[in-house]
Design an enzyme around this catalytic site. Structure first.
Site, PDB file in Angstrom:
ATOM      1  N   GLU A 188       0.860  -1.173   0.000  1.00 12.46           N
ATOM      2  CA  GLU A 188       0.000   0.000   0.000  1.00 12.46           C
ATOM      3  C   GLU A 188       0.909   1.241   0.000  1.00 12.46           C
ATOM      4  OE1 GLU A 188      -3.490  -0.278   2.828  1.00 12.46           O
ATOM      5  OE2 GLU A 188      -2.305  -2.013   3.489  1.00 12.46           O
TER       6      GLU A 188
ATOM      7  N   ARG B  16       5.460 -13.383   9.442  1.00 15.18           N
ATOM      8  CA  ARG B  16       6.059 -12.093   9.149  1.00 15.18           C
ATOM      9  C   ARG B  16       7.403 -11.983   9.865  1.00 15.18           C
ATOM     10  NH1 ARG B  16       2.451  -7.385  11.191  1.00 15.18           N
ATOM     11  NH2 ARG B  16       4.332  -6.215  10.603  1.00 15.18           N
TER      12      ARG B  16
ATOM     13  N   LYS C 233       4.179   0.817   9.846  1.00 14.46           N
ATOM     14  CA  LYS C 233       4.274   2.051   9.069  1.00 14.46           C
ATOM     15  C   LYS C 233       3.537   3.201   9.765  1.00 14.46           C
ATOM     16  CE  LYS C 233       2.911   0.386   5.031  1.00 14.46           C
ATOM     17  NZ  LYS C 233       2.540   0.363   3.594  1.00 14.46           N
TER      18      LYS C 233
END
Length: 555
Positions: free
Chosen positions: A33, A263, A273
């Site tokens: 994104e 992850r 983020k």
């Protein structure tokens, strides 16, 4: 000779089985994104997706999931492309965007309405959240759930045409408000948002939700293996529901197989983020590429190499369960790579004057240094040497025991690439008592090629010749997060205010003024330092600490 058995990770085993079952070729994608800069966690996904495509002679697309115009910017798009390319990944075809498919998403939303599988809801976000239910209690169906197909189509088209305000209505999938999977309880798939999009401008005032758009993008692009991290495991039934109920759409080319993997989590490292953006917005760090940040841009500015990051990701492997990796494991991989490729240089970070009392005043000779002892092809270079030098303050002690093998009154050390010297005296500031200069004699017979060149002393010091020395600024970097703060504390409270120490007036070899931007060096006996990408110039060199020469990890 025994044949070496190479164990494949569980994703490779799935791909092998799919190819054996008749799949023609695999297609993967990296779908960030564009709402911030990539961090080290994304590096694992980049190496995995692009690496699998390369290994199996498939394709891998770079695609931006740009469905939220409020948080997305072209700056992030450009930085992500730059980071992916720097890591060595090459995407197939043109860069792709979710916004490329906005028309297709809209068509498929109308199709769901026509099938009685989506409806326009007038409830507020707070009401929908209240009626969603809990993990042990079912949700409550919306009073607007049984609107007719005709009414829903009319309202959805009015949403598209800008007839309603933000939040006034939402399009929801009609699935199951009693499902044990919260994601299946009539999730929103379109919301009203009167905001200009970084690519489509003001064409749209309704935008698809991520969970609706993401699986459809994969299916539109013909993705075969949709790799994502474990937090999306509970979203997989919803993704499959959209694809199954839109299988007759001419827009869809495949039914991607979603595979979840662990992850990348590194101890005391922030990889959110949203939280990293909070530090940037609060100006606690020097932008998204601050070398203290775990962003890929920050790691590049600090002096990390793509090879070190790739080796790190390969070593930790691809697992099905989350775990936290020791930070030292990352620095170990970095140090191994820099030891192979980084040029050596001498720099004195906390300078102390040293004068060779028996050396000719105006004489400068040039001694030969090795660029990298691990790579003879890098050759040698010339270093100026003279009467006046700088050494580290910590390399001289007025009082020292037998275990101290650096310079002390009456003691001898060797100057790297040069002579053996002996401390004869020293000078103190009469007011502060601080030692300001060390006076030594040198033995001219101990230089390389001279009769006493092999004479042994226990200590060897790095140094910089004073008249040719270049003044530099050095940034010492520590952990971004304060280890004494709780992991769930506010990010601004967790920020380590002592994570940056700026040393001015450091003394460097003259060639370091011409250091290429981004080049990492091993400063002899001190660590690895990188010419800063933002501030380094020949007139005012600036170096960031990349990594020390050692840490607790033993390999």
């Amino acid at each position: 000779m025994e044949e070496q058995i190479i164990t494949k990770n569980f994703i490779e085993q799935i791909i092998d089985a799919d190819l054996e079952a008749g799949m023609d070729a695999i297609a993967t994608r990296f779908p960030p994104e564009p709402n911030g800069y990539l961090h080290i966690g994304h590096a694992k996904s980049i190496f995995l997706n692009f690496g699998l495509a390369k290994k199996y002679d498939g394709t891998c697309f770079l695609r931006f999931d740009d469905t939220n115009p409020i948080k997305e910017e072209d700056e992030y798009v450009e930085s992500i492309q730059r980071d992916v390319a720097w890591l060595g990944a090459v995407w197939d075809g043109e860069v792709r965007f979710a916004s490329d498919y906005f028309d297709a998403f809209y068509d498929m939303a109308e199709s769901l309405i026509e099938k009685g599988l989506a409806y326009v809801d007038d409830q507020t976000a707070e009401e929908m959240h209240k009626h969603r239910g809990t993990l042990t209690e079912p949700g409550v169906e919306s009073p607007y759930r049984d609107r007719s197909v005709e009414e829903n189509l009319s309202l959805f088209r009015q949403m598209r045409d800008g007839a309603f305000a933000d939040g006034e209505k939402v399009l929801r999938a009609k699935i199951d408000m009693a499902s044990p999977n919260m994601n299946m309880r009539d999730p929103a798939i379109y919301r009203i948002l009167h905001a200009s999009h970084h690519r489509t401008g003001d064409k749209w005032c309704i935008y698809p939700m991520y969970d609706y758009a993401h699986p459809l993008e994969d299916a539109i692009e013909g993705i075969t293996h949709s790799l994502c991290t474990l937090e999306f495991e509970d979203h997989r039934p919803l993704y499959n529901w959209f694809i199954d109920h839109l299988a007759d759409s001419p827009h869809l080319k495949s039914k991607p197989q979603q595979i979840e993997f662990a992850r990348l989590e590194i101890e005391n490292t922030m990889t959110s983020k949203r939280r990293l953006k909070a530090l940037v917005d609060a100006q606690l760090v020097d932008g998204w590429d601050d070398p203290r940040l775990p962003t890929i841009s920050g790691l590049r500015r600090r002096g990390y190499t793509p090879a070190a990051l790739k080796e790190f990701c390969q070593r930790i492997g691809v697992a099905k369960t989350n775990s936290i990796v020791e930070q030292n494991y990352l620095t170990f991989c970095l140090r191994e790579d820099l030891n192979r490729v980084a040029p050596r240089a001498m720099a004195v970070l906390n300078p102390l004057k040293l004068t060779l009392t028996n050396y000719p005043e105006d004489q400068i000779e040039w001694v030969e240094g090795v660029v990298n002892p691990n790579d003879e092809s890098m050759g040698t270079y010339q270093i100026p040497f003279g009467k006046h030098l700088y050494i580290e303050q910590e390399d001289f002690r007025e009082e020292a025991n037998r275990k101290y093998h650096r310079l002390k009154p009456g003691g001898e050390v060797r100057l790297m690439y040069g002579y053996i010297i002996k401390c004869e005296d020293y000078v103190k500031d009469p007011e502060t008592g601080e030692i300001t200069e060390v006076l030594c004699s040198y033995d001219p017979m101990t230089k390389s090629g001279m009769p006493d060149a092999d004479r042994k002393v226990k200590g060897t010091l790095h140094w910089v010749e004073a008249t040719h020395a270049v003044d530099a600024e050095v940034h010492l970097l520590d952990d971004l997060m304060d280890p004494d703060q709780a992991a769930d504390a506010d990010i601004l409270d967790r920020f380590n205010k002592d994570s940056l120490e700026v040393l001015k007036g450091c003394k460097c070899e003259p060639r370091l003024a011409e250091a290429p931007i981004g080049q990492a060096y091993q400063f002899m006996r001190k660590g690895y330092y990188c010419a800063d990408r933002k501030y380094h110039t020949p007139e005012a060199p600036v170096f960031n600490l990349t990594v020390g020469l050692r840490d607790k990890f033993k390999g």
